[in-house]
Design a protein around this motif. Sequence first.
Motif, PDB file in Angstrom:
ATOM      1  N   ILE A 162      38.388  57.591  33.910  1.00 53.80           N
ATOM      2  CA  ILE A 162      37.105  57.144  33.424  1.00 53.80           C
ATOM      3  C   ILE A 162      36.626  55.812  34.366  1.00 53.80           C
ATOM      4  CG2 ILE A 162      36.126  55.803  31.414  1.00 53.80           C
ATOM      5  CD1 ILE A 162      38.140  57.196  29.650  1.00 53.80           C
ATOM      6  N   GLN A 163      35.499  55.650  34.543  1.00 57.22           N
ATOM      7  CA  GLN A 163      34.826  54.782  35.213  1.00 57.22           C
ATOM      8  C   GLN A 163      33.885  54.044  34.411  1.00 57.22           C
ATOM      9  OE1 GLN A 163      32.488  56.301  38.620  1.00 57.22           O
ATOM     10  NE2 GLN A 163      31.448  54.714  39.023  1.00 57.22           N
ATOM     11  N   THR A 164      33.943  52.554  34.365  1.00 55.56           N
ATOM     12  CA  THR A 164      32.944  51.871  33.446  1.00 55.56           C
ATOM     13  C   THR A 164      32.648  50.884  34.037  1.00 55.56           C
ATOM     14  OG1 THR A 164      32.764  51.355  31.051  1.00 55.56           O
ATOM     15  CG2 THR A 164      34.786  51.113  31.974  1.00 55.56           C
ATOM     16  N   ALA A 165      31.882  49.690  33.548  1.00 59.40           N
ATOM     17  CA  ALA A 165      31.475  48.451  33.975  1.00 59.40           C
ATOM     18  C   ALA A 165      31.285  47.645  32.613  1.00 59.40           C
ATOM     19  CB  ALA A 165      30.466  48.410  34.841  1.00 59.40           C
ATOM     20  N   ASP A 166      31.403  46.389  32.938  1.00 58.69           N
ATOM     21  CA  ASP A 166      31.102  45.311  31.844  1.00 58.69           C
ATOM     22  C   ASP A 166      29.772  45.848  31.261  1.00 58.69           C
ATOM     23  OD1 ASP A 166      33.367  43.929  32.315  1.00 58.69           O
ATOM     24  OD2 ASP A 166      32.164  42.228  33.686  1.00 58.69           O
ATOM     25  N   THR A 167      29.643  45.446  30.249  1.00 59.88           N
ATOM     26  CA  THR A 167      28.326  45.662  29.066  1.00 59.88           C
ATOM     27  C   THR A 167      28.167  47.208  28.593  1.00 59.88           C
ATOM     28  OG1 THR A 167      26.624  46.063  30.694  1.00 59.88           O
ATOM     29  CG2 THR A 167      26.919  43.752  30.326  1.00 59.88           C
ATOM     30  N   ALA A 168      29.126  48.049  29.339  1.00 60.01           N
ATOM     31  CA  ALA A 168      28.828  49.339  29.081  1.00 60.01           C
ATOM     32  C   ALA A 168      30.294  50.047  28.503  1.00 60.01           C
ATOM     33  CB  ALA A 168      28.572  50.114  30.168  1.00 60.01           C
ATOM     34  N   ILE A 169      31.387  49.256  28.349  1.00 60.68           N
ATOM     35  CA  ILE A 169      32.475  49.638  28.125  1.00 60.68           C
ATOM     36  C   ILE A 169      32.615  50.104  26.525  1.00 60.68           C
ATOM     37  CG2 ILE A 169      35.034  49.139  27.663  1.00 60.68           C
ATOM     38  CD1 ILE A 169      34.679  46.747  29.660  1.00 60.68           C
ATOM     39  N   PRO A 170      32.973  51.195  26.131  1.00 58.26           N
ATOM     40  CA  PRO A 170      32.910  51.870  24.764  1.00 58.26           C
ATOM     41  C   PRO A 170      34.099  50.950  24.056  1.00 58.26           C
ATOM     42  CG  PRO A 170      33.795  53.411  26.221  1.00 58.26           C
ATOM     43  CD  PRO A 170      33.215  52.402  27.019  1.00 58.26           C
ATOM     44  N   GLU A 171      33.768  51.011  22.858  1.00 49.17           N
ATOM     45  CA  GLU A 171      34.738  50.450  21.602  1.00 49.17           C
ATOM     46  C   GLU A 171      36.038  51.032  21.959  1.00 49.17           C
ATOM     47  OE1 GLU A 171      35.376  47.281  19.316  1.00 49.17           O
ATOM     48  OE2 GLU A 171      33.142  47.462  20.068  1.00 49.17           O
ATOM     49  N   ALA A 172      36.150  52.108  21.831  1.00 51.89           N
ATOM     50  CA  ALA A 172      37.482  52.779  21.905  1.00 51.89           C
ATOM     51  C   ALA A 172      38.250  52.607  23.038  1.00 51.89           C
ATOM     52  CB  ALA A 172      37.403  54.116  21.902  1.00 51.89           C
ATOM     53  N   LEU A 173      37.559  52.298  24.157  1.00 47.85           N
ATOM     54  CA  LEU A 173      38.301  51.860  25.426  1.00 47.85           C
ATOM     55  C   LEU A 173      38.524  50.243  25.630  1.00 47.85           C
ATOM     56  CD1 LEU A 173      39.328  52.993  28.117  1.00 47.85           C
ATOM     57  CD2 LEU A 173      36.717  52.747  29.013  1.00 47.85           C
TER      58      LEU A 173
END
Length: 142
Positions: free
Chosen positions: A114-125
Amino acid sequence: MWGYKRYRFVSLIFIMMLVSCIPALSSSTDVLIEYRRSGGFAGLDDHLIIKKNGEATLTRRGKEETFRLDSTQLDRVSATFEKAQFTKLKKKYLPKNQGRDLISYVVQYKGHQIQTADTAIPEALLPVIELLNEIVLKKDQL
């Protein structure tokens, strides 16, 4: 108006360049978790590998350190990933509005990345990211 469009375009190009610079994570069969966080004002580039046997390697600020998670700590890590249903999450969660101060994360667990960044991290992650950050910052205090 042109300034805003130009800013968005430049931000998009910057994020695309940043993402393209993130190396592919390991595909070794003995690796349980691989975690990389990079960017932000501090210029982070942390890379954590946790093997199935609890052996871990952290590369941070140009220094590599190895340590071991005991079975209790390893169980906590695995339970956090399972509770998040990590392998069922989408592969990318990227913010609509990019910024140079955002931290990017790439997490791999049981072959699912999984690739993500601040302000887009889903609650579950969030619990997964928080736990991995805790290990990076205080690797001996899980």
